[in-house]
Motif scaffolding. Sequence first.
Motif, PDB file in Angstrom:
ATOM      1  N   ALA A 250       0.828  -1.209   0.000  1.00 41.73           N
ATOM      2  CA  ALA A 250       0.000   0.000   0.000  1.00 41.73           C
ATOM      3  C   ALA A 250       0.861   1.258   0.000  1.00 41.73           C
ATOM      4  CB  ALA A 250      -0.926  -0.008   1.218  1.00 41.73           C
ATOM      5  N   GLU A 251       1.967   1.225   0.727  1.00 39.42           N
ATOM      6  CA  GLU A 251       2.853   2.391   0.811  1.00 39.42           C
ATOM      7  C   GLU A 251       3.532   2.673  -0.524  1.00 39.42           C
ATOM      8  OE1 GLU A 251       3.406   4.621   3.204  1.00 39.42           O
ATOM      9  OE2 GLU A 251       1.907   3.698   4.511  1.00 39.42           O
ATOM     10  N   ILE A 252       3.946   1.615  -1.226  1.00 38.55           N
ATOM     11  CA  ILE A 252       4.637   1.847  -2.489  1.00 38.55           C
ATOM     12  C   ILE A 252       3.655   2.315  -3.560  1.00 38.55           C
ATOM     13  CG2 ILE A 252       4.518  -0.462  -3.556  1.00 38.55           C
ATOM     14  CD1 ILE A 252       7.620   1.829  -3.278  1.00 38.55           C
ATOM     15  N   VAL A 253       2.412   1.853  -3.493  1.00 38.24           N
ATOM     16  CA  VAL A 253       1.385   2.345  -4.415  1.00 38.24           C
ATOM     17  C   VAL A 253       1.091   3.820  -4.132  1.00 38.24           C
ATOM     18  CG1 VAL A 253      -1.028   2.126  -5.090  1.00 38.24           C
ATOM     19  CG2 VAL A 253       0.382   0.079  -4.824  1.00 38.24           C
ATOM     20  N   LYS A 260       6.158  10.845  -7.691  1.00 34.19           N
ATOM     21  CA  LYS A 260       7.565  10.906  -7.342  1.00 34.19           C
ATOM     22  C   LYS A 260       8.427  10.539  -8.550  1.00 34.19           C
ATOM     23  CE  LYS A 260      11.027   8.378  -4.624  1.00 34.19           C
ATOM     24  NZ  LYS A 260      11.902   9.527  -4.340  1.00 34.19           N
ATOM     25  N   GLN A 261       9.541  11.238  -8.692  1.00 34.92           N
ATOM     26  CA  GLN A 261      10.505  10.931  -9.738  1.00 34.92           C
ATOM     27  C   GLN A 261      11.839  10.545  -9.120  1.00 34.92           C
ATOM     28  OE1 GLN A 261       9.077  14.514 -12.662  1.00 34.92           O
ATOM     29  NE2 GLN A 261      11.030  13.556 -13.136  1.00 34.92           N
ATOM     30  N   VAL A 333       8.212  -7.272   1.121  1.00 35.84           N
ATOM     31  CA  VAL A 333       8.586  -6.009   1.778  1.00 35.84           C
ATOM     32  C   VAL A 333       9.921  -5.510   1.246  1.00 35.84           C
ATOM     33  CG1 VAL A 333       9.171  -4.923   3.979  1.00 35.84           C
ATOM     34  CG2 VAL A 333       7.248  -6.517   3.856  1.00 35.84           C
ATOM     35  N   ASP A 334      10.856  -6.415   1.040  1.00 40.91           N
ATOM     36  CA  ASP A 334      12.164  -6.029   0.507  1.00 40.91           C
ATOM     37  C   ASP A 334      12.025  -5.408  -0.885  1.00 40.91           C
ATOM     38  OD1 ASP A 334      15.179  -6.186   0.654  1.00 40.91           O
ATOM     39  OD2 ASP A 334      14.841  -7.419  -1.125  1.00 40.91           O
ATOM     40  N   THR A 335      11.165  -6.002  -1.704  1.00 35.30           N
ATOM     41  CA  THR A 335      10.915  -5.453  -3.042  1.00 35.30           C
ATOM     42  C   THR A 335      10.349  -4.040  -2.947  1.00 35.30           C
ATOM     43  OG1 THR A 335      10.549  -7.636  -4.026  1.00 35.30           O
ATOM     44  CG2 THR A 335       9.578  -5.749  -5.164  1.00 35.30           C
ATOM     45  N   CYS A 336       9.396  -3.835  -2.074  1.00 40.03           N
ATOM     46  CA  CYS A 336       8.782  -2.510  -1.912  1.00 40.03           C
ATOM     47  C   CYS A 336       9.782  -1.505  -1.365  1.00 40.03           C
ATOM     48  CB  CYS A 336       7.566  -2.603  -0.991  1.00 40.03           C
ATOM     49  SG  CYS A 336       6.194  -3.563  -1.668  1.00 40.03           S
ATOM     50  N   TYR A 337      10.582  -1.942  -0.411  1.00 40.59           N
ATOM     51  CA  TYR A 337      11.601  -1.060   0.176  1.00 40.59           C
ATOM     52  C   TYR A 337      12.574  -0.570  -0.902  1.00 40.59           C
ATOM     53  CZ  TYR A 337      15.338   0.457   3.354  1.00 40.59           C
ATOM     54  OH  TYR A 337      16.300   1.183   4.016  1.00 40.59           O
ATOM     55  N   LYS A 338      13.040  -1.490  -1.732  1.00 37.13           N
ATOM     56  CA  LYS A 338      13.966  -1.116  -2.808  1.00 37.13           C
ATOM     57  C   LYS A 338      13.289  -0.208  -3.824  1.00 37.13           C
ATOM     58  CE  LYS A 338      16.865  -5.241  -2.415  1.00 37.13           C
ATOM     59  NZ  LYS A 338      17.194  -6.565  -2.998  1.00 37.13           N
ATOM     60  N   ALA A 339      12.030  -0.489  -4.114  1.00 41.68           N
ATOM     61  CA  ALA A 339      11.298   0.331  -5.083  1.00 41.68           C
ATOM     62  C   ALA A 339      11.080   1.739  -4.567  1.00 41.68           C
ATOM     63  CB  ALA A 339       9.958  -0.319  -5.409  1.00 41.68           C
ATOM     64  N   GLY A 340      11.082   1.902  -3.237  1.00 41.53           N
ATOM     65  CA  GLY A 340      10.886   3.221  -2.647  1.00 41.53           C
ATOM     66  C   GLY A 340      12.063   4.162  -2.811  1.00 41.53           C
ATOM     67  N   GLY A 341      13.202   3.623  -3.212  1.00 39.56           N
ATOM     68  CA  GLY A 341      14.363   4.469  -3.471  1.00 39.56           C
ATOM     69  C   GLY A 341      14.867   5.196  -2.244  1.00 39.56           C
ATOM     70  N   PRO A 345      14.874   4.661   3.523  1.00 38.43           N
ATOM     71  CA  PRO A 345      15.671   4.486   4.741  1.00 38.43           C
ATOM     72  C   PRO A 345      15.304   5.405   5.903  1.00 38.43           C
ATOM     73  CG  PRO A 345      17.071   4.647   2.784  1.00 38.43           C
ATOM     74  CD  PRO A 345      15.712   5.078   2.392  1.00 38.43           C
ATOM     75  N   TYR A 346      14.519   6.440   5.670  1.00 36.46           N
ATOM     76  CA  TYR A 346      14.244   7.411   6.728  1.00 36.46           C
ATOM     77  C   TYR A 346      13.292   6.846   7.791  1.00 36.46           C
ATOM     78  CZ  TYR A 346      16.557  11.062   4.055  1.00 36.46           C
ATOM     79  OH  TYR A 346      17.499  11.812   3.387  1.00 36.46           O
ATOM     80  N   ASP A 347      13.496   7.265   9.043  1.00 30.95           N
ATOM     81  CA  ASP A 347      12.617   6.853  10.118  1.00 30.95           C
ATOM     82  C   ASP A 347      11.169   7.243   9.839  1.00 30.95           C
ATOM     83  OD1 ASP A 347      14.568   5.651  11.633  1.00 30.95           O
ATOM     84  OD2 ASP A 347      14.905   7.375  12.938  1.00 30.95           O
ATOM     85  N   SER A 348      10.985   8.304   9.099  1.00 24.88           N
ATOM     86  CA  SER A 348       9.628   8.772   8.795  1.00 24.88           C
ATOM     87  C   SER A 348       8.916   7.896   7.766  1.00 24.88           C
ATOM     88  CB  SER A 348       9.683  10.215   8.270  1.00 24.88           C
ATOM     89  OG  SER A 348      10.509  10.291   7.108  1.00 24.88           O
ATOM     90  N   SER A 349       9.633   6.977   7.151  1.00 28.98           N
ATOM     91  CA  SER A 349       9.060   6.118   6.121  1.00 28.98           C
ATOM     92  C   SER A 349       8.437   4.870   6.738  1.00 28.98           C
ATOM     93  CB  SER A 349      10.133   5.703   5.113  1.00 28.98           C
ATOM     94  OG  SER A 349       9.660   4.681   4.260  1.00 28.98           O
ATOM     95  N   SER A 350       7.193   4.615   6.416  1.00 27.27           N
ATOM     96  CA  SER A 350       6.557   3.377   6.869  1.00 27.27           C
ATOM     97  C   SER A 350       7.212   2.149   6.251  1.00 27.27           C
ATOM     98  CB  SER A 350       5.066   3.393   6.533  1.00 27.27           C
ATOM     99  OG  SER A 350       4.379   4.375   7.278  1.00 27.27           O
ATOM    100  N   LEU A 351       7.814   2.316   5.080  1.00 27.60           N
ATOM    101  CA  LEU A 351       8.513   1.194   4.462  1.00 27.60           C
ATOM    102  C   LEU A 351       9.691   0.752   5.315  1.00 27.60           C
ATOM    103  CD1 LEU A 351       8.462   2.274   0.709  1.00 27.60           C
ATOM    104  CD2 LEU A 351       7.345   0.258   1.694  1.00 27.60           C
ATOM    105  N   GLN A 352      10.334   1.707   5.966  1.00 28.63           N
ATOM    106  CA  GLN A 352      11.441   1.335   6.841  1.00 28.63           C
ATOM    107  C   GLN A 352      10.939   0.517   8.025  1.00 28.63           C
ATOM    108  OE1 GLN A 352      12.711   2.870  10.169  1.00 28.63           O
ATOM    109  NE2 GLN A 352      14.750   3.606   9.580  1.00 28.63           N
TER     110      GLN A 352
END
Length: 388
Positions: A250-253, A260-261, A333-341, A345-352
């Motif tokens: 959901a986060e990556i969508v 985002k670019q 989750v790893d796929t989504c994390y990598k796709a998030g660019g 990595p930021y603490d503010s990111s739910s992907l992290q």
Amino acid sequence: MTPEAKTLLDSIRDLAPSISARGAEIDAGRRLPLDLLAQLKDAGCFRMFVPKSHGGLDVDFPTSMEMIEALAAANGSAGWVVMIGCETPMLLALLSREHFDRLYANGPDVIIGGAFAPRGTAEMVDGGYRVGGRWGFASGCQHSDWLFGNCIVTEKGQARAGAIPGAPEARAMMFAPSKAQIIDTWSVNGLRGTGSHDIAVENLAVPADDTFDIFVGRSSIAGPSMAEPLLYAALHIGAVAIGIAARAVAEIVALASSNKQRLYASTSIAESPLFQYRVGHADTSLRAARILLRNHADAVWSSAVAGNPISVEGRAPVMGAITWAVQTCAATVDTCYKAGGGTSPYDSSSLQRCMRDIQTLTQHAAVAESWLATAGASVLGRSRGFSA
């Protein structure tokens, strides 16, 4: 789905946005905030498996999988804490019926926390046991009404033989939190808000009535909800993993919807074929894991309703499927994390947070890789029994 179950599921979905918004607070506190616990309790999360005769909701197990997933999608730690707490009656039903009735005499929202691994010793004495030990990963111990630690039973200092050939007798000892020490150890990478500290007791007298057998005990409460506590617990862990992975997708969508670019890119990430592939792969993997897990949950529940316990051999494919589903969720989750660019990595990111939580979950003994070896041995006709 019963009306009571639907009401609870709707309440969980209503609470989800506010739970999600408190992710940083939950991590920082290393436990669920007390007001949030109160909301979850008021909604009925901790009484979902309590019999209606004792003021509970007696939710069917497949619906509970949806509930745990929805909570974990809001916050992995919240899903985990409710998972542990809602399974309380399954453990307390391993006590005598009279004792179960006494524990629920003042209401259905009883919570027990502790550890399955037999890290303590329980020396037999008149009327009960003399107990000492230290147990890790006691999720929710700070808000539990009761605690327990699994022990090797000894007599005159020697381990007693158990019901399983070659294994010592193990028995869980239950005690009030005031009788135990909670040792602040839960400084970890993921699932930070579960409060899974160590607990310890020393030279504690535990009456025989306050003990139960986790692995071969029989429930004193009739009904399918109490029929398969170990498999239910493992399937719930899978549901937490599904929820965390669903949140990552959901986060990556949502990130793609923000136009985002990538740095130096001329188009948005949503127009990138590589990004589209990653999203498609993640979403398909998630749906496959969810369907497999739900199918096994439905099958285990149907067997329980029919009064047919799952055999030792029949547990192997279930545990293998849970382990595969968790591994698939971790990869998703790893796929989504990598796709998030660069935002990931930021603490503010739910992907992290999703990445930290799912990686911590994969370390649980119930989803160890060896369960897939057990499942494989079963396929090959070389049963290894129900053990990792």
